[in-house]
Enzyme design. Structure first.
Site, PDB file in Angstrom:
ATOM      1  N   LYS A 173     -15.551 -43.003 -10.529  1.00 47.03           N
ATOM      2  CA  LYS A 173     -14.672 -43.496 -11.594  1.00 47.03           C
ATOM      3  C   LYS A 173     -14.052 -44.828 -11.177  1.00 47.03           C
ATOM      4  O   LYS A 173     -13.316 -44.893 -10.201  1.00 47.03           O
ATOM      5  CB  LYS A 173     -13.544 -42.493 -11.862  1.00 47.03           C
ATOM      6  CG  LYS A 173     -12.775 -42.851 -13.144  1.00 47.03           C
ATOM      7  CD  LYS A 173     -11.484 -42.090 -13.292  1.00 47.03           C
ATOM      8  CE  LYS A 173     -10.311 -42.825 -12.727  1.00 47.03           C
ATOM      9  NZ  LYS A 173     -10.031 -44.121 -13.360  1.00 47.03           N
ATOM     10  N   CYS A 282      -5.036 -55.862  -1.248  1.00 45.82           N
ATOM     11  CA  CYS A 282      -4.239 -54.986  -0.379  1.00 45.82           C
ATOM     12  C   CYS A 282      -3.989 -55.624   0.976  1.00 45.82           C
ATOM     13  O   CYS A 282      -3.068 -55.246   1.682  1.00 45.82           O
ATOM     14  CB  CYS A 282      -4.951 -53.653  -0.211  1.00 45.82           C
ATOM     15  SG  CYS A 282      -6.651 -53.843   0.343  1.00 45.82           S
ATOM     16  N   GLU A 383       5.571 -52.514  -1.695  1.00 46.39           N
ATOM     17  CA  GLU A 383       4.385 -53.291  -2.051  1.00 46.39           C
ATOM     18  C   GLU A 383       4.545 -53.837  -3.470  1.00 46.39           C
ATOM     19  O   GLU A 383       4.762 -53.077  -4.413  1.00 46.39           O
ATOM     20  CB  GLU A 383       3.134 -52.406  -1.983  1.00 46.39           C
ATOM     21  CG  GLU A 383       1.860 -53.215  -2.222  1.00 46.39           C
ATOM     22  CD  GLU A 383       0.599 -52.352  -2.301  1.00 46.39           C
ATOM     23  OE1 GLU A 383       0.629 -51.309  -2.972  1.00 46.39           O
ATOM     24  OE2 GLU A 383      -0.415 -52.746  -1.707  1.00 46.39           O
TER      25      GLU A 383
HETATM   26  P1  NAD Z   1      -3.843 -46.544  -8.570  1.00 42.17           P
HETATM   27  O1  NAD Z   1      -3.521 -45.626  -7.450  1.00 42.17           O
HETATM   28  O2  NAD Z   1      -2.945 -46.583  -9.730  1.00 42.17           O
HETATM   29  O3  NAD Z   1      -5.296 -46.243  -9.158  1.00 42.17           O
HETATM   30  C1  NAD Z   1      -6.459 -46.260  -8.361  1.00 42.17           C
HETATM   31  C2  NAD Z   1      -7.509 -45.368  -9.005  1.00 42.17           C
HETATM   32  O4  NAD Z   1      -7.054 -44.033  -8.972  1.00 42.17           O
HETATM   33  C3  NAD Z   1      -7.780 -45.691 -10.473  1.00 42.17           C
HETATM   34  O5  NAD Z   1      -9.146 -45.519 -10.744  1.00 42.17           O
HETATM   35  C4  NAD Z   1      -6.959 -44.636 -11.192  1.00 42.17           C
HETATM   36  O6  NAD Z   1      -7.421 -44.339 -12.475  1.00 42.17           O
HETATM   37  C5  NAD Z   1      -7.131 -43.456 -10.256  1.00 42.17           C
HETATM   38  N1  NAD Z   1      -6.108 -42.409 -10.376  1.00 42.17           N
HETATM   39  C6  NAD Z   1      -4.826 -42.530 -10.749  1.00 42.17           C
HETATM   40  N2  NAD Z   1      -4.228 -41.322 -10.778  1.00 42.17           N
HETATM   41  C7  NAD Z   1      -5.157 -40.416 -10.384  1.00 42.17           C
HETATM   42  C8  NAD Z   1      -5.163 -39.001 -10.217  1.00 42.17           C
HETATM   43  N3  NAD Z   1      -4.105 -38.261 -10.477  1.00 42.17           N
HETATM   44  N4  NAD Z   1      -6.294 -38.414  -9.801  1.00 42.17           N
HETATM   45  C9  NAD Z   1      -7.391 -39.138  -9.526  1.00 42.17           C
HETATM   46  N5  NAD Z   1      -7.461 -40.472  -9.699  1.00 42.17           N
HETATM   47  C10 NAD Z   1      -6.356 -41.112 -10.112  1.00 42.17           C
HETATM   48  O7  NAD Z   1      -3.995 -47.983  -7.904  1.00 42.17           O
HETATM   49  P2  NAD Z   1      -4.267 -49.366  -8.651  1.00 42.17           P
HETATM   50  O8  NAD Z   1      -3.010 -49.796  -9.309  1.00 42.17           O
HETATM   51  O9  NAD Z   1      -5.518 -49.283  -9.430  1.00 42.17           O
HETATM   52  O10 NAD Z   1      -4.576 -50.319  -7.408  1.00 42.17           O
HETATM   53  C11 NAD Z   1      -3.612 -50.964  -6.673  1.00 42.17           C
HETATM   54  C12 NAD Z   1      -3.352 -50.268  -5.349  1.00 42.17           C
HETATM   55  O11 NAD Z   1      -4.555 -50.131  -4.613  1.00 42.17           O
HETATM   56  C13 NAD Z   1      -2.430 -51.041  -4.449  1.00 42.17           C
HETATM   57  O12 NAD Z   1      -1.488 -50.172  -3.880  1.00 42.17           O
HETATM   58  C14 NAD Z   1      -3.347 -51.608  -3.380  1.00 42.17           C
HETATM   59  O13 NAD Z   1      -2.733 -51.887  -2.153  1.00 42.17           O
HETATM   60  C15 NAD Z   1      -4.331 -50.516  -3.254  1.00 42.17           C
HETATM   61  N6  NAD Z   1      -5.574 -51.010  -2.658  1.00 42.17           N
HETATM   62  C16 NAD Z   1      -5.892 -50.614  -1.383  1.00 42.17           C
HETATM   63  C17 NAD Z   1      -7.041 -51.098  -0.771  1.00 42.17           C
HETATM   64  C18 NAD Z   1      -7.426 -50.664   0.629  1.00 42.17           C
HETATM   65  O14 NAD Z   1      -8.579 -50.865   0.988  1.00 42.17           O
HETATM   66  N7  NAD Z   1      -6.537 -50.083   1.406  1.00 42.17           N
HETATM   67  C19 NAD Z   1      -7.869 -51.984  -1.470  1.00 42.17           C
HETATM   68  C20 NAD Z   1      -7.509 -52.363  -2.761  1.00 42.17           C
HETATM   69  C21 NAD Z   1      -6.374 -51.873  -3.346  1.00 42.17           C
END
Ligand code: NAD
Length: 484
Positions: A173, A282, A383
């Site tokens: 997803k 990130c 963050e």
């Molecule tokens: P998010 O956690 O809101 O969403 C990430 C994904 O998880 C999306 O596909 C979302 O639909 C899904 N999701 C949300 N709730 C869920 C649930 N209950 N069950 C399963 N899936 C669920 O994050 P975002 O806003 O899309 O991305 C930004 C964040 O990602 C920032 O905190 C950033 O630091 C982090 N990030 C980390 C890395 C890394 O490699 N460490 C890389 C890129 C981004």
């Protein structure tokens, strides 16, 4: 354009008929719809993956590798098309999508096409016991991959490529905020001859579609990249089901600058590590600590360089900073500018929305530099994930090390110095999964990637990813003397 799920090699509408809007952030307008897939759609994807598994997990490495290479090649051939789709869906400059996002998506497949042919496991001869141990590494079965919106195809493929290279079938997803290139990947996989059901892509909200994936009793491993709060929720849900988990989460990374560094290189890279992709990486160095003796010089030069960045439509060639990904995210980022004012932070540059001519409804914000005096402030602890960095001076190595580590996160850190002893000491003591010295975001895909503390659990990259996507099984064989 309306997006469909990719299940068993076919493009399907969601069973419930529920859709959500897809926005073009650079214009602030809806330009399509995506399925808000339900549990039933996820079940359909799971069944397709399950049915494809026996055959896929038994393909030769050569065959798997050649299909992955073909996908890599097709992504390369469609570079311009995919980069345009990414820029439109995400708001990032087209130049960035063309130079970084899409080439990296291709490299992810090519890298794991090669890596799987070199992957091996250990064997131990138990001397004196007349026994031999060797470890089999089986694919897990059906695995779930969930990715965020900041580097859409780049991070989506970073999970899918090792998962399928290792012989698993996948229910994946992408973020509902940036679904487009994941949708296009389905077509590419068909064109490359990936057997039906090996990869299934379901679109929808985290709380519905994502939740159905993490709760599915037979999806045995979850590779997740996203926010730390979501990661904690996923861990709580998956732990009682004993799922294997890889969590790549948020960061609040220090960029530590010593007076003895190569100044010009540091300055140019710091502009990039602060504001590339609108600060929505990130790994961005969002807390800048500068040695006191060069603090005023740095401040002046940094403000000057940042003021030269052009905020604009992602499709303009000279745009350096595009649109933020969504209205909600823009508002969240702006709320930190208000917090800064309440906390006594000094806005040295930026802080205002930008109205781009012809794209007045787009989500644009100036790159923003805020001077803070205490690492304990919210701006340095939370963050923000947008084009905001803080700067503050430090006097000693011990002081900056203490501040660098005094956050709940531990993803990456950047160190600028030419002092070898200091480099050796500090890299050992910094609490981060990745430390860059005199560079930033220089990636070798063989290296372990991930964070400590609230930045995640486990590592991706290289053989680490192939280890995650396989289950080790040790076999111990004892030999007996031949009966005479
Ligand atoms: P998010 O956690 O809101 O969403 C990430 C994904 O998880 C999306 O596909 C979302 O639909 C899904 N999701 C949300 N709730 C869920 C649930 N209950 N069950 C399963 N899936 C669920 O994050 P975002 O806003 O899309 O991305 C930004 C964040 O990602 C920032 O905190 C950033 O630091 C982090 N990030 C980390 C890395 C890394 O490699 N460490 C890389 C890129 C981004």
């Amino acid at each position: 354009m309306n997006i469909k799920n990719y299940i068993n090699g076919a493009f399907l509408a969601p069973l419930s008929g529920n859709y959500i809007d897809n926005y073009n952030p650079s214009k602030g307008v809806i330009y399509g719809q995506i399925p808000n897939s339900s549990k039933e759609d996820v079940e359909l994807a799971y069944q397709a993956a399950k049915d494809a598994y026996p055959s896929w997990s038994n393909t030769t490495l050569e065959e798997r590798s050649s299909i992955l290479s073909k996908i890599a090649q097709l992504i390369k051939e469609k570079l311009d098309f995919l980069a345009e789709a990414e820029a439109k869906d995400n708001g990032k400059p087209l130049s960035l999508a063309t130079a970084i996002d899409i080439p990296r998506a291709s490299s992810n497949f090519q890298f794991f096409a090669n890596a799987i042919t070199q992957f091996s496991s250990e064997a131990y001869e138990s001397f004196g016991l007349n026994a031999m141990n060797f470890t089999l590494r089986h694919p897990i079965g059906v695995v779930g991959c969930i990715s965020p919106w900041n580097l859409p195809l780049y991070l989506f493929t970073w999970k899918i490529a090792p998962a399928i290279a290792a012989g698993n079938c996948v229910v994946a997803k992408p973020s509902e905020v940036t679904p487009m290139t994941a949708y296009l990947l389905g077509e590419i996989c068909n064109e490359a001859g990936l057997p039906k059901g090996v990869l299934n892509i379901v679109h929808g909200l985290g709380t519905t579609t994502g939740q159905a994936i993490i709760e599915h009793p037979n999806i045995k491993a979850i590779s997740f990249t996203g926010g730390s709060t979501t990661g904690a929720h996923i861990a709580r849900t998956a732990a009682p089901m004993f799922k294997k988990l890889s969590l790549e989460l948020g960061g609040k990374n220090p960029n530590i600058i010593f007076a003895d560094c190569n100044y010009n290189e540091m300055l140019a890279t710091t502009v990039r590590s602060s504001f590339a992709n609108q600060g929505q990486i990130c790994l961005c160095g969002s807390r800048i600590f500068v040695e006191e003796s060069i603090y005023e010089r740095f401040k002046k030069d940094f403000i000057q360089k940042v003021s030269e960045l052009k905020v604009g439509n992602p499709f303009d060639e000279d745009t350096n900073v595009g649109a933020l990904v969504s209205k909600a995210h823009l508002e969240k980022v702006i709320s930190y500018i208000n917090i800064a004012e309440e906390e006594g932070g000094r806005i040295l540059f930026g802080g205002k929305k930008v109205e781009v001519i012809g794209s007045e409804q787009g989500y644009y914000l100036q790159p923003t530099i805020i001077e803070v005096t205490d690492n304990k402030c919210k701006l340095n602890q939370e963050e923000i994930f947008g084009p905001i960095v803080t700067i503050m001076p430090f006097k000693t190595e011990a002081e900056v090390l203490q501040m660098a580590n005094d956050v709940t996160y531990g993803l990456s850190a950047t160190l600028w110095t030419n002092n070898l002893n200091r480099t050796m000491q500090m890299t050992k003591q910094i609490e981060a999964g990745i430390v860059w010295v005199n560079t930033w975001l220089l990636r070798d895909l063989r290296t372990p990637f991930g964070g400590m503390k609230n930045s995640g659990v486990g590592r991706e990259g290289g053989f680490e990813a192939l280890r995650f996507f396989t289950e080790p099984k040790n076999v111990c064989i004892k030999a007996y003397p031949n009966p005479s």
